[in-house]
Write an enzyme that holds these catalytic residues in place. Sequence first.
Site, PDB file in Angstrom:
ATOM      1  N   HIS A 193      19.906 100.095  -2.553  1.00 29.36           N
ATOM      2  CA  HIS A 193      19.964  98.939  -3.447  1.00 29.36           C
ATOM      3  C   HIS A 193      20.862  99.289  -4.640  1.00 29.36           C
ATOM      4  CE1 HIS A 193      18.805  95.968  -6.440  1.00 29.36           C
ATOM      5  NE2 HIS A 193      18.509  95.201  -5.406  1.00 29.36           N
ATOM      6  N   GLY A 240      20.363  89.239 -10.339  1.00 30.41           N
ATOM      7  CA  GLY A 240      19.576  88.936 -11.526  1.00 30.41           C
ATOM      8  C   GLY A 240      20.354  88.160 -12.583  1.00 30.41           C
ATOM      9  N   ASN A 296      12.230  91.278  -2.622  1.00 30.98           N
ATOM     10  CA  ASN A 296      12.304  92.607  -3.234  1.00 30.98           C
ATOM     11  C   ASN A 296      11.639  92.508  -4.599  1.00 30.98           C
ATOM     12  OD1 ASN A 296      12.954  95.032  -4.409  1.00 30.98           O
ATOM     13  ND2 ASN A 296      15.143  94.604  -4.597  1.00 30.98           N
ATOM     14  N   GLU A 346      25.009  92.380  -1.243  1.00 28.86           N
ATOM     15  CA  GLU A 346      24.561  91.980  -2.577  1.00 28.86           C
ATOM     16  C   GLU A 346      25.664  92.260  -3.591  1.00 28.86           C
ATOM     17  OE1 GLU A 346      20.035  91.728  -2.931  1.00 28.86           O
ATOM     18  OE2 GLU A 346      20.556  93.807  -3.280  1.00 28.86           O
ATOM     19  N   LYS A 368      10.930  94.866  -6.617  1.00 29.84           N
ATOM     20  CA  LYS A 368      11.348  95.895  -7.587  1.00 29.84           C
ATOM     21  C   LYS A 368      10.087  96.471  -8.246  1.00 29.84           C
ATOM     22  CE  LYS A 368      15.628  93.389  -7.909  1.00 29.84           C
ATOM     23  NZ  LYS A 368      16.858  93.070  -8.633  1.00 29.84           N
ATOM     24  N   SER A 419      20.593  86.364  -6.802  1.00 28.87           N
ATOM     25  CA  SER A 419      20.354  85.043  -7.401  1.00 28.87           C
ATOM     26  C   SER A 419      20.060  83.940  -6.383  1.00 28.87           C
ATOM     27  CB  SER A 419      21.528  84.650  -8.311  1.00 28.87           C
ATOM     28  OG  SER A 419      21.628  85.566  -9.388  1.00 28.87           O
ATOM     29  N   GLU A 446      20.535  99.008  -7.687  1.00 26.00           N
ATOM     30  CA  GLU A 446      19.862  99.673  -8.810  1.00 26.00           C
ATOM     31  C   GLU A 446      19.639 101.158  -8.507  1.00 26.00           C
ATOM     32  OE1 GLU A 446      16.725  96.784  -9.037  1.00 26.00           O
ATOM     33  OE2 GLU A 446      18.238  95.322  -9.639  1.00 26.00           O
TER      34      GLU A 446
HETATM   35  P1  PGA Z   1      17.859  88.649  -7.671  1.00 28.62           P
HETATM   36  O1  PGA Z   1      17.815  90.141  -7.069  1.00 28.62           O
HETATM   37  O2  PGA Z   1      17.466  87.718  -6.553  1.00 28.62           O
HETATM   38  O3  PGA Z   1      16.873  88.662  -8.793  1.00 28.62           O
HETATM   39  O4  PGA Z   1      19.269  88.403  -8.117  1.00 28.62           O
HETATM   40  C1  PGA Z   1      18.261  90.395  -5.774  1.00 28.62           C
HETATM   41  C2  PGA Z   1      18.084  91.859  -5.454  1.00 28.62           C
HETATM   42  O5  PGA Z   1      18.244  92.702  -6.349  1.00 28.62           O
HETATM   43  O6  PGA Z   1      17.792  92.224  -4.301  1.00 28.62           O
END
Ligand code: PGA
Length: 234
Positions: free
Chosen positions: A85, A160, A7, A154, A9, A196, A87
């Site tokens: 997601h 992140g 992903n 998630e 983003k 992560s 976000e």
């Molecule tokens: P990350 O993000 O691997 O940077 O923690 C995962 C995601 O948001 O799908």
Amino acid sequence: MKFVIGNWKMNGSRALLREMIQKMRDIKSENRAVLCVPFTMLDEKNDVVALGAQDVSTHERGAYTGEISASMLAEVGAKYVIVGHSERRMYHDETNDIVRDKATRALENGITPIICVGETMDEKRAGKTFDIITAAVRESVPSDVKDTIIIAYEPRWAIGAGITPTTAEIAEAHRVIADTLAYMGLDGTPILYGASVNSGNVGEITAIEHVDGVLVGGASLKPDEFVSIIHSAK
Ligand code: PGA
């Protein structure tokens, strides 16, 4: 076979995507890699990796300035789309109902929705993790699903953040999701873990029962690291 879905983003560039595709040419793995890139890169034709989008409109067409429909995604070659997601849920107030409509539009257009569910740190502390993810699966998955869907667990507090839940916590969450899907008549639906993930922890995570792959954010932007994750997912 495990899914390894990147992903990006709102990151990356056409040049980085081309570099990534080049690096992925030599991969020897049964795992299925997908890259969910910004809309503007979805037309990058290649025979190495399937591309997906990161959002889709709930509407089929019409006066919705700035939105992109599922049929437009299909036309440009997208095979997958991430919906719900954290976000999007956080910054755009997406509810389970909205996520379900988005997943429905995707399925109507032959696109596999990757439906994200996960608890916040406050919800985790309040002991609500399983209630939140059970409700999210029940309410975000369209009724009458006949084609493949993917669920991504998630934990929102780990995205992140460079931290992951314990192996036992991931196992429990995935078992709850698998049981919920079975109750809905959807056993066998792939359940991915995301937050992560990197080349150092992916082997341990994908060895957990009911973990059918990973959704990778930050680490999917580094070509060598992403290739290593694809090789290490077992
Ligand atoms: P990350 O993000 O691997 O940077 O923690 C995962 C995601 O948001 O799908």
